[in-house]
Every structure is written in structure tokens, then in C-alpha cells.
Motif scaffolding. Sequence first.
Motif, PDB file in Angstrom:
ATOM      1  N   VAL A   1       3.203  -4.671 -10.873  1.00 41.92           N
ATOM      2  CA  VAL A   1       2.598  -5.678  -9.715  1.00 41.92           C
ATOM      3  C   VAL A   1       2.030  -6.419 -10.636  1.00 41.92           C
ATOM      4  CG1 VAL A   1       0.917  -4.852  -7.993  1.00 41.92           C
ATOM      5  CG2 VAL A   1       3.035  -3.540  -7.905  1.00 41.92           C
TER       6      VAL A   1
ATOM      7  N   GLN B   1       0.484  -8.266  -3.374  1.00 43.67           N
ATOM      8  CA  GLN B   1       1.624  -7.397  -3.444  1.00 43.67           C
ATOM      9  C   GLN B   1       1.796  -5.900  -2.495  1.00 43.67           C
ATOM     10  OE1 GLN B   1       2.804  -8.114  -7.687  1.00 43.67           O
ATOM     11  NE2 GLN B   1       3.818  -9.545  -6.932  1.00 43.67           N
ATOM     12  N   VAL B   2      -0.170  -4.774  -3.430  1.00 43.88           N
ATOM     13  CA  VAL B   2       0.127  -4.266  -2.737  1.00 43.88           C
ATOM     14  C   VAL B   2      -0.611  -3.142  -0.993  1.00 43.88           C
ATOM     15  CG1 VAL B   2      -1.935  -2.039  -2.657  1.00 43.88           C
ATOM     16  CG2 VAL B   2      -0.763  -3.211  -4.740  1.00 43.88           C
TER      17      VAL B   2
ATOM     18  N   ASP C   1       1.522  -1.646   1.889  1.00 42.92           N
ATOM     19  CA  ASP C   1       0.661  -0.658   2.204  1.00 42.92           C
ATOM     20  C   ASP C   1       1.345  -1.081   3.966  1.00 42.92           C
ATOM     21  OD1 ASP C   1      -1.161   0.649   3.650  1.00 42.92           O
ATOM     22  OD2 ASP C   1      -2.022  -1.606   4.118  1.00 42.92           O
TER      23      ASP C   1
ATOM     24  N   VAL D   1       1.281   2.656  -7.645  1.00 44.34           N
ATOM     25  CA  VAL D   1       1.704   1.619  -8.918  1.00 44.34           C
ATOM     26  C   VAL D   1       2.053   0.906  -9.889  1.00 44.34           C
ATOM     27  CG1 VAL D   1      -0.107  -0.590  -8.869  1.00 44.34           C
ATOM     28  CG2 VAL D   1      -0.173   0.182  -6.852  1.00 44.34           C
TER      29      VAL D   1
ATOM     30  N   LEU E   1      -7.512  -2.435  -5.870  1.00 46.48           N
ATOM     31  CA  LEU E   1      -6.169  -1.767  -4.958  1.00 46.48           C
ATOM     32  C   LEU E   1      -6.597  -0.702  -4.772  1.00 46.48           C
ATOM     33  CD1 LEU E   1      -3.942  -1.709  -7.791  1.00 46.48           C
ATOM     34  CD2 LEU E   1      -4.201  -3.675  -6.097  1.00 46.48           C
TER      35      LEU E   1
ATOM     36  N   ILE F   1      -2.925   4.818  -2.375  1.00 46.11           N
ATOM     37  CA  ILE F   1      -2.595   4.768  -3.547  1.00 46.11           C
ATOM     38  C   ILE F   1      -1.990   6.277  -3.573  1.00 46.11           C
ATOM     39  CG2 ILE F   1      -2.185   3.420  -5.639  1.00 46.11           C
ATOM     40  CD1 ILE F   1      -3.274   1.186  -4.540  1.00 46.11           C
TER      41      ILE F   1
END
Length: 425
Positions: free
Chosen positions: A190, A195-196, A200, A221, A241, A249
Motif C-alpha cells: 500500500v 488504495q485502502v 474498503d 494493510v 488509515l 482495518i
Amino acid sequence: MAVPPTPALSAADTAHIDSQLAATDRLLERNYPGDDGSRQPVHTVYVPADRFTPSFAADWGAEALATAAAHGGFERLGSLLGQDADLSAAVAPRVEAKLASEPIEDLRLDFEDGFGDRGDDAEDAAAVAAASAVAKAAAAGSAPPFIGIRFKCFEAATRARGLRTLDLFVSGLAAAGELPEGLVLTLPKVTTVAQVQAMDYAVSRLEEVHSLPAGRLRFEVQVETPQLILGAEGTSPVAQLPHAVPGRISGLHYGTYDYSASLQISAEYQSMEHPVADFAKEVMQLAVAGTGIRLSDGSTNIIPVGDAVEDAWRLHGRLVRRSLERGYYQGWDLHPTQLPSRFAATYAFYRQGLPAAAARLRNYVERTEGGVMDEPATARALAAFVLRGVQCGAVGADEVQALATLGIPQLTALAHPRLAQSTSK
């Protein structure tokens, strides 16, 4: 007798302050729930996805046991790791039993570096086969408590392939019935918050399509790029994040070799204990403090095989202990012969610390004066330490009861007071 002063702040003043801090209250409640008290595995094993079979964990355990026996047994292993005779004698039977009953706590079937680019047809087939194998192993009770996949990253070149593998795997599990309780998905390499957020979205859509509860598909992650530690704007994306996708996460995993290589550290000096690794892991630790997101250290690629078994055990055991002392209670293992040193070092850490932690907890609960005056925050940390030792098998609940005069429910309430309050309502 002196007349007590009349309070100057009115109910309206208090209400005004409550209004000022309403956003802070919501932030703390939503984004900083603390640890949920569930079990955290002490390690994650990575294996190329197509090598998994229902007997995989047992096979690794058998190889670990055989290697330990060939090198003098578990008490000798303890001696190699610096344990005194009494500690080694207490640790050895527990490690042997662990490797016979639950040698792998967390397993990741790898479709990324461990699988490579074999073409779409081969990876499609492997993803479908992996879902079927995991579902069968979970139903038979032979799967590790935590299991899942690492798929390819969301960079442009591999994004579509990673998403397709994720989809095929999750969809295959959903078609087979209930998802494994310990299902874990891992997003590697990442570099940005976006990107996270994309991940999601992907798991949210999978939940919708398969009628899964919202939030069922959480993910890890992997922190393997410097851009996630320090972004282009001079900020720390990794700290953003937890708040970009609250509650989604489950963990941050440090990637030893990708991260070190990206900073031009030569191969000989790439290590879990290099200063660049320590800096990244300290930033990760700060980023998730209070959020409930767990942390995992990376791996060492020095494997206990051939003539180097004992030297590799010493190195691995020292690195495991080092991580534990720094608040990283999980790490990666890459080979069956790393399991003996993983559990021997981990069990020694908890057993060595148990007597003092139990005495301090007993004094805290009974309000007895001792050599250390512990505050509530430290009492929480002491209780969490003891609970981790029980959860991984290093110490028994009966030992804790005898030393601390506290049962597991009392320890859990001490370690996770917010959890205890919510369950009592």
C-alpha cells in the motif's frame, strides 16, 4: 468551619463545553475504541497459495517437531535461546504440545510474491481451489484459527488481477457456506490512503452481493513502502488509515524486505532490527494507538536448515523476543523450522514476566502497597500481558489464578474496561 465556595460555572457553562466537545466525543467513541480483547495470533505463516492442503498445518508441525528432536529437543532449544534450566524445563513441554496440536495460528495463502505471475487462467483456478480447500479444512477443523489470502496489490499493473483473485476467493467461500470465523484478507504494498479506500469499497460490495453483515470483511494493510510512512505532502498516510475507513482495518503488518529495499538498504543489512525498520514500526505504533488495530512485525529470511539450524534459531529467537519487548506481539514465519524458535521465545517471554505481572496486579486490585505504584493504565497493560500469555498457551489460567488471585473474567475486565462496560449494559 469554613463555608465552601459557590461553584462559578453554571449548568449552561457545562452544556456549552459539552457542545464544544461533541465532535471530540464522537471521534473518541468511533475511531478510538481500544482493543476488543479477542485473541491475536503470535505469528502469520505465508505459503504459496497452491501448496495449501487440509493437512498443511499438521505437516508443518510434524516437520518442526522432527527438526527439534534432531537437534537435542526443546530443552536444548531453550538453552540455545538463553533460557535458564528452570525456564527451559517449563517452556519445552508447552512448545512441544503446541506444535503437536496447533502449530500454525494464522495462515496466509499467498497470491502475491509467493505465487508470482502464472497467467490469469492458472491464478483463477488456484483462487477457486484455495477457497474450496479452506472451506473444507475449516469444516473439518484442520484449518488454523486464522486463515485467509494475500492477493496482488492495487497498483495499476496488478490491480485487476488482485481484485479478481479476492473476488473468486471470497465468492467461493460464500458459496460453500459460512465464512471461516478467523478469515483474514491482506492488502500488500500500500502506498496511499486511496488504495485502502478502494479496498474498503471492494469488500463492501462483496458484502452486499453475498448478503454478508456490513463490516464482516475486515482486512490487513501491509506497510512495505516509504510513501505510506511519509507522504508527498509531508504527512503520514499510515496515520490517516484508521480514520479513512473506521473499523475496517484489522492490522498493520510490516514488510521487512520490500521496505528496506525501497530505502536502498543493501541486501546484507536488510533486517527487522535495522534503524529504518524501527522508525517505520514506531510510526505504525503511534498511528494505531487506541484504534483497536493490531500490529505485526515482519520476517527474517534466515531459515533454520542444513548446518545453520542452531545459529538461525538463535537469531530468530532473539528477533522474536525483541519484537515482543517493543509491543509487537505478532510476526511472520516462512518455514516449518522457524516454529520451534517462534513458540519457545514467545512462551519464555510470557512465563518470565508472569510472576512480577501477577504480583503487581494482585497488589493493584487489593490496594496493597508494594515496590511499584501502578496507575490504571499500567494495570490495563499488565492484565493484557497476562491474557496474551494465556491465549497463546504460554501460561495456564490456573497459574494466573494462583499467582494473581484473579480469574480470566476479572483480567479481561481490567485489560479492556470499555469492553466490560459495554457488555454489562
